[in-house]
Enzyme design. Structure first.
Site, PDB file in Angstrom:
ATOM      1  N   ARG A  50       0.981  -1.220   0.163  1.00  0.00           N
ATOM      2  CA  ARG A  50       0.001  -0.108  -0.056  1.00  0.00           C
ATOM      3  C   ARG A  50       0.813   1.387   0.072  1.00  0.00           C
ATOM      4  O   ARG A  50       1.745   1.215   0.689  1.00  0.00           O
ATOM      5  CB  ARG A  50      -0.765   0.097   1.220  1.00  0.00           C
ATOM      6  CG  ARG A  50      -1.858  -1.344   1.459  1.00  0.00           C
ATOM      7  CD  ARG A  50      -2.648  -0.899   2.582  1.00  0.00           C
ATOM      8  NE  ARG A  50      -3.631  -2.164   3.167  1.00  0.00           N
ATOM      9  CZ  ARG A  50      -4.705  -2.296   2.384  1.00  0.00           C
ATOM     10  NH1 ARG A  50      -5.248  -1.316   1.883  1.00  0.00           N
ATOM     11  NH2 ARG A  50      -5.617  -3.343   2.693  1.00  0.00           N
ATOM     12  N   GLY A  98      -2.173   4.079  -3.991  1.00  0.00           N
ATOM     13  CA  GLY A  98      -3.246   3.129  -4.108  1.00  0.00           C
ATOM     14  C   GLY A  98      -2.820   1.842  -3.419  1.00  0.00           C
ATOM     15  O   GLY A  98      -1.894   1.890  -2.834  1.00  0.00           O
ATOM     16  N   LYS A 153      -2.058  -2.693  -9.806  1.00  0.00           N
ATOM     17  CA  LYS A 153      -2.235  -1.600  -9.135  1.00  0.00           C
ATOM     18  C   LYS A 153      -3.850  -1.149  -8.919  1.00  0.00           C
ATOM     19  O   LYS A 153      -4.123  -0.749 -10.205  1.00  0.00           O
ATOM     20  CB  LYS A 153      -1.588  -0.507  -9.637  1.00  0.00           C
ATOM     21  CG  LYS A 153      -1.225   0.481  -8.525  1.00  0.00           C
ATOM     22  CD  LYS A 153       0.257   1.141  -8.645  1.00  0.00           C
ATOM     23  CE  LYS A 153       0.353   1.902  -7.190  1.00  0.00           C
ATOM     24  NZ  LYS A 153       1.676   2.457  -7.159  1.00  0.00           N
ATOM     25  N   ASP A 197       6.991  11.042 -11.784  1.00  0.00           N
ATOM     26  CA  ASP A 197       7.127  11.055 -10.432  1.00  0.00           C
ATOM     27  C   ASP A 197       8.371   9.809 -10.270  1.00  0.00           C
ATOM     28  O   ASP A 197       8.021   8.682  -9.328  1.00  0.00           O
ATOM     29  CB  ASP A 197       5.886  10.164  -9.924  1.00  0.00           C
ATOM     30  CG  ASP A 197       5.751   9.962  -8.256  1.00  0.00           C
ATOM     31  OD1 ASP A 197       6.743  10.605  -7.672  1.00  0.00           O
ATOM     32  OD2 ASP A 197       4.896   9.184  -7.880  1.00  0.00           O
TER      33      ASP A 197
END
Length: 299
Positions: free
Chosen positions: A23, A27, A44, A142
């Site tokens: 986790r 998500g 995911k 990211d």
């Protein structure tokens, strides 16, 4: 049939959700089994946080799905393969290659920091995947140590396309709320659109973390880090040795002054040759495992 949390045990009449693998702020990652191809996969589960409504939300979801499908067309050993993309139960689900690995963040947490030659090898391999993605017109948005996986033989960048699913992709300047500010390019924090140079900043910040053992902007709270990232250069590296030139080039605040991926690959290749580590020519498919000299010896 459903899981104990009300989620479908069988997804898309094909993928059996087995257990929660991880986790995070983006998500839940499930370990699952593909009944059709009889292989284990990672899935995911994402609940998009779009800032639109009505027709705007529908447009945002279409853009997100299109971007994730573009990421699914990538094929490179340094990129986690995306097998499938589904929308079910009001959620988005990305079916990916299952990679059993430690993240760069976990590895540095265990060792304190990584030696120069190992960090350079990780960077060289990652750049291969990043250049492949950028050549296909796909941005990551990211990159951070938690998205870099180390298997012993592979260095793999995960979560391509997922940043767009967590924010509103109708505006390419949106920074998803889960992104760690220490790894986001300054121009993106100021609202400028994502581009390859912004990915390179995040890549450089991740290498900085690997070799220094800490992020380029220290701080106990996100707002404190954000304030530093918005106003000043990162602290000069002290453990990077010859990698310092690469880090300084990647972490220039002005994106037009940042070194390119090709330039960074040449510098990393030179460092590895100086360290006695053989590398494939930039642009070729990587072969071989991690350098034989253990990073533990430098910690």
């Amino acid at each position: 049939m459903e899981t104990g949390t009300g989620r479908p045990r069988l997804l898309g009449d094909r993928y059996r959700l087995v257990s929660v693998k991880e986790r995070d702020g983006r998500g839940v990652i499930w370990r699952a089994h593909d009944l059709r191809l009889r292989r284990d996969v990672a899935i995911k589960e994402i609940r998009p946080r779009f800032h639109a409504d009505g027709a705007g939300l529908d447009d945002a979801r279409r853009r997100a799905m299109r971007e994730a499908r573009s990421a699914g067309r990538l094929s490179h050993p340094a990129v986690v393969a995306v097998h499938d993309l589904l929308e079910e139960g009001g959620r988005l689900w990305i079916v990916m290659e299952l990679v059993e690995a430690l993240t760069l963040e976990e590895t540095v947490g265990h060792l304190g920091h990584l030696p120069v030659h190992w960090t350079a090898w990780i960077g060289f391999r990652l750049l291969g995947g990043l250049r492949h993605a950028h050549g296909a017109g796909v941005l990551h948005r990211d990159i951070n140590p938690g998205n870099i996986l180390l298997t012993g033989e592979r260095v793999v960048l995960s979560d391509f396309g997922i940043a767009a699913l967590n924010g509103d992709p109708s505006t390419s300047s949106t920074v998803p709320v889960h992104c760690a500010p220490a790894y986001v390019a300054p121009e993106r924090l100021r609202g400028r659109p994502a581009n390859p140079a912004a990915d390179l900043w995040s890549f450089g910040a991740s290498l900085y973390f690997a070799v220094e053992g800490r992020p380029p902007y220290p701080g106990a709270h996100a707002l404190e880090v954000l304030g530093q990232a918005m106003t000043r250069d990162p602290d000069p590296p002290v453990k990077a040795g010859p990698l310092g030139r690469v880090l300084r080039g990647l972490l220039r605040r002005a994106p037009e002054e940042r070194i390119t991926a090709d330039h960074a690959a040449r510098l990393l290749s030179k460092i590895l040759r100086m360290e006695g580590v053989s590398v494939d020519p930039p642009g070729s498919r990587p072969r071989g495992s991690l350098p034989t000299r253990s990073p533990c010896s430098a910690v």
